[in-house]
Design a protein around this motif. Structure first.
Motif, PDB file in Angstrom:
ATOM      1  N   GLY A  92     -68.190 -72.165  -4.958  1.00  0.00           N
ATOM      2  CA  GLY A  92     -67.536 -70.978  -4.433  1.00  0.00           C
ATOM      3  C   GLY A  92     -66.334 -70.444  -5.169  1.00  0.00           C
ATOM      4  O   GLY A  92     -65.978 -69.296  -4.979  1.00  0.00           O
ATOM      5  N   GLN A  93     -65.660 -71.233  -6.016  1.00  0.00           N
ATOM      6  CA  GLN A  93     -64.459 -70.710  -6.679  1.00  0.00           C
ATOM      7  C   GLN A  93     -64.809 -69.810  -7.860  1.00  0.00           C
ATOM      8  O   GLN A  93     -64.215 -68.759  -8.043  1.00  0.00           O
ATOM      9  CB  GLN A  93     -63.557 -71.852  -7.149  1.00  0.00           C
ATOM     10  CG  GLN A  93     -62.260 -71.353  -7.723  1.00  0.00           C
ATOM     11  CD  GLN A  93     -61.326 -72.474  -8.141  1.00  0.00           C
ATOM     12  OE1 GLN A  93     -61.718 -73.628  -8.203  1.00  0.00           O
ATOM     13  NE2 GLN A  93     -60.102 -72.127  -8.422  1.00  0.00           N
ATOM     14  N   LEU A  94     -65.788 -70.195  -8.653  1.00  0.00           N
ATOM     15  CA  LEU A  94     -66.185 -69.389  -9.810  1.00  0.00           C
ATOM     16  C   LEU A  94     -67.181 -68.319  -9.401  1.00  0.00           C
ATOM     17  O   LEU A  94     -67.954 -68.484  -8.469  1.00  0.00           O
ATOM     18  CB  LEU A  94     -66.815 -70.274 -10.892  1.00  0.00           C
ATOM     19  CG  LEU A  94     -65.891 -71.230 -11.603  1.00  0.00           C
ATOM     20  CD1 LEU A  94     -66.684 -72.098 -12.573  1.00  0.00           C
ATOM     21  CD2 LEU A  94     -64.782 -70.500 -12.331  1.00  0.00           C
ATOM     22  N   ARG A  95     -67.125 -67.209 -10.132  1.00  0.00           N
ATOM     23  CA  ARG A  95     -68.061 -66.112  -9.912  1.00  0.00           C
ATOM     24  C   ARG A  95     -68.765 -65.818 -11.236  1.00  0.00           C
ATOM     25  O   ARG A  95     -68.201 -66.020 -12.311  1.00  0.00           O
ATOM     26  CB  ARG A  95     -67.328 -64.884  -9.393  1.00  0.00           C
ATOM     27  CG  ARG A  95     -66.626 -65.164  -8.051  1.00  0.00           C
ATOM     28  CD  ARG A  95     -66.040 -63.923  -7.439  1.00  0.00           C
ATOM     29  NE  ARG A  95     -67.046 -63.044  -6.869  1.00  0.00           N
ATOM     30  CZ  ARG A  95     -67.580 -63.190  -5.653  1.00  0.00           C
ATOM     31  NH1 ARG A  95     -67.222 -64.186  -4.898  1.00  0.00           N
ATOM     32  NH2 ARG A  95     -68.470 -62.333  -5.211  1.00  0.00           N
ATOM     33  N   ASP A  96     -69.978 -65.324 -11.145  1.00  0.00           N
ATOM     34  CA  ASP A  96     -70.809 -65.034 -12.309  1.00  0.00           C
ATOM     35  C   ASP A  96     -71.177 -63.552 -12.271  1.00  0.00           C
ATOM     36  O   ASP A  96     -71.929 -63.111 -11.411  1.00  0.00           O
ATOM     37  CB  ASP A  96     -72.069 -65.896 -12.243  1.00  0.00           C
ATOM     38  CG  ASP A  96     -72.976 -65.754 -13.453  1.00  0.00           C
ATOM     39  OD1 ASP A  96     -72.704 -64.906 -14.328  1.00  0.00           O
ATOM     40  OD2 ASP A  96     -73.971 -66.495 -13.515  1.00  0.00           O
ATOM     41  N   TYR A  97     -70.619 -62.783 -13.205  1.00  0.00           N
ATOM     42  CA  TYR A  97     -70.916 -61.358 -13.305  1.00  0.00           C
ATOM     43  C   TYR A  97     -71.872 -61.150 -14.473  1.00  0.00           C
ATOM     44  O   TYR A  97     -71.613 -61.618 -15.586  1.00  0.00           O
ATOM     45  CB  TYR A  97     -69.635 -60.543 -13.534  1.00  0.00           C
ATOM     46  CG  TYR A  97     -69.908 -59.085 -13.816  1.00  0.00           C
ATOM     47  CD1 TYR A  97     -70.171 -58.209 -12.778  1.00  0.00           C
ATOM     48  CD2 TYR A  97     -69.925 -58.597 -15.116  1.00  0.00           C
ATOM     49  CE1 TYR A  97     -70.434 -56.861 -13.026  1.00  0.00           C
ATOM     50  CE2 TYR A  97     -70.185 -57.257 -15.374  1.00  0.00           C
ATOM     51  CZ  TYR A  97     -70.445 -56.406 -14.329  1.00  0.00           C
ATOM     52  OH  TYR A  97     -70.708 -55.078 -14.573  1.00  0.00           O
ATOM     53  N   ARG A  98     -72.962 -60.450 -14.218  1.00  0.00           N
ATOM     54  CA  ARG A  98     -73.935 -60.140 -15.276  1.00  0.00           C
ATOM     55  C   ARG A  98     -74.209 -58.653 -15.278  1.00  0.00           C
ATOM     56  O   ARG A  98     -74.420 -58.049 -14.237  1.00  0.00           O
ATOM     57  CB  ARG A  98     -75.234 -60.889 -15.047  1.00  0.00           C
ATOM     58  CG  ARG A  98     -75.094 -62.384 -15.186  1.00  0.00           C
ATOM     59  CD  ARG A  98     -76.393 -63.075 -14.835  1.00  0.00           C
ATOM     60  NE  ARG A  98     -76.211 -64.507 -14.823  1.00  0.00           N
ATOM     61  CZ  ARG A  98     -76.965 -65.345 -15.520  1.00  0.00           C
ATOM     62  NH1 ARG A  98     -77.947 -64.900 -16.264  1.00  0.00           N
ATOM     63  NH2 ARG A  98     -76.742 -66.635 -15.459  1.00  0.00           N
ATOM     64  N   GLY A 107     -69.140 -60.158  -9.031  1.00  0.00           N
ATOM     65  CA  GLY A 107     -69.875 -61.342  -9.476  1.00  0.00           C
ATOM     66  C   GLY A 107     -70.405 -62.148  -8.304  1.00  0.00           C
ATOM     67  O   GLY A 107     -69.852 -62.117  -7.207  1.00  0.00           O
ATOM     68  N   HIS A 108     -71.481 -62.856  -8.554  1.00  0.00           N
ATOM     69  CA  HIS A 108     -72.065 -63.711  -7.524  1.00  0.00           C
ATOM     70  C   HIS A 108     -71.361 -65.064  -7.527  1.00  0.00           C
ATOM     71  O   HIS A 108     -71.116 -65.632  -8.592  1.00  0.00           O
ATOM     72  CB  HIS A 108     -73.560 -63.912  -7.779  1.00  0.00           C
ATOM     73  CG  HIS A 108     -74.328 -62.635  -7.724  1.00  0.00           C
ATOM     74  ND1 HIS A 108     -74.600 -61.988  -6.538  1.00  0.00           N
ATOM     75  CD2 HIS A 108     -74.846 -61.858  -8.706  1.00  0.00           C
ATOM     76  CE1 HIS A 108     -75.266 -60.880  -6.788  1.00  0.00           C
ATOM     77  NE2 HIS A 108     -75.432 -60.777  -8.102  1.00  0.00           N
ATOM     78  N   PRO A 109     -71.050 -65.601  -6.344  1.00  0.00           N
ATOM     79  CA  PRO A 109     -70.397 -66.920  -6.284  1.00  0.00           C
ATOM     80  C   PRO A 109     -71.309 -67.996  -6.868  1.00  0.00           C
ATOM     81  O   PRO A 109     -72.514 -67.996  -6.625  1.00  0.00           O
ATOM     82  CB  PRO A 109     -70.169 -67.161  -4.792  1.00  0.00           C
ATOM     83  CG  PRO A 109     -70.401 -65.858  -4.115  1.00  0.00           C
ATOM     84  CD  PRO A 109     -71.261 -65.033  -5.021  1.00  0.00           C
ATOM     85  N   LEU A 110     -70.709 -68.878  -7.658  1.00  0.00           N
ATOM     86  CA  LEU A 110     -71.444 -70.021  -8.180  1.00  0.00           C
ATOM     87  C   LEU A 110     -71.259 -71.195  -7.222  1.00  0.00           C
ATOM     88  O   LEU A 110     -70.405 -71.157  -6.340  1.00  0.00           O
ATOM     89  CB  LEU A 110     -70.942 -70.387  -9.578  1.00  0.00           C
ATOM     90  CG  LEU A 110     -71.199 -69.343 -10.660  1.00  0.00           C
ATOM     91  CD1 LEU A 110     -70.562 -69.762 -11.974  1.00  0.00           C
ATOM     92  CD2 LEU A 110     -72.696 -69.140 -10.854  1.00  0.00           C
ATOM     93  N   ARG A 111     -72.030 -72.225  -7.427  1.00  0.00           N
ATOM     94  CA  ARG A 111     -71.940 -73.413  -6.589  1.00  0.00           C
ATOM     95  C   ARG A 111     -70.483 -73.869  -6.488  1.00  0.00           C
ATOM     96  O   ARG A 111     -69.787 -73.934  -7.487  1.00  0.00           O
ATOM     97  CB  ARG A 111     -72.778 -74.534  -7.202  1.00  0.00           C
ATOM     98  CG  ARG A 111     -73.193 -75.575  -6.229  1.00  0.00           C
ATOM     99  CD  ARG A 111     -74.164 -76.558  -6.823  1.00  0.00           C
ATOM    100  NE  ARG A 111     -74.947 -75.961  -7.905  1.00  0.00           N
ATOM    101  CZ  ARG A 111     -75.463 -76.641  -8.893  1.00  0.00           C
ATOM    102  NH1 ARG A 111     -75.305 -77.925  -8.971  1.00  0.00           N
ATOM    103  NH2 ARG A 111     -76.164 -76.042  -9.833  1.00  0.00           N
TER     104      ARG A 111
END
Length: 108
Positions: A67-73, A61-65
């Motif tokens: 840095g703690q959360l990630r977004d996998y699509r 996943g790409h780091p979200l603003r």
């Protein structure tokens, strides 16, 4: 807060080979667990494949603003998962208002 009864083991719906690489445990936040309960069988199947991929490679996943959360699509299956990885390498599916885990990207 993560409910222990709301954890998912990689391969719950997918086949698991003894040669498979190590997979991280996956747990759902309370919000994500409530969202999961609303999914159809087809959506759960697509989500399961995404969770297997994330459990093998948490960095997908790409780091979200922040840095703690990630977004996998996954554009092919139309799945989006918001998650973070704990210090013990557990994947926590966070859920997010307005976005249901495993929801079709076209509806997100």
């Amino acid at each position: 807060m993560i409910a222990a009864s709301r954890s998912w083991k990689a391969g719950t719906l997918s086949s698991v080979s003894p040669e498979s690489p190590h997979r991280a445990d996956v747990a759902f936040s309370d919000l994500a667990a409530r969202q999961f309960e609303k999914l159809t069988a087809a959506q759960i199947h697509r989500l399961d494949r995404a969770l297997v991929a994330i459990s093998v490679r948490p960095d997908l996943g790409h780091p979200l603003r922040g840095g703690q959360l990630r977004d996998y699509r996954d554009d092919i299956d139309g799945v989006r998962v918001i998650y973070h990885v704990t210090a013990l390498h557990t994947i926590v599916i966070s859920g997010q208002s307005g976005c249901v885990a495993g929801q079709s990207l076209s509806a997100a």
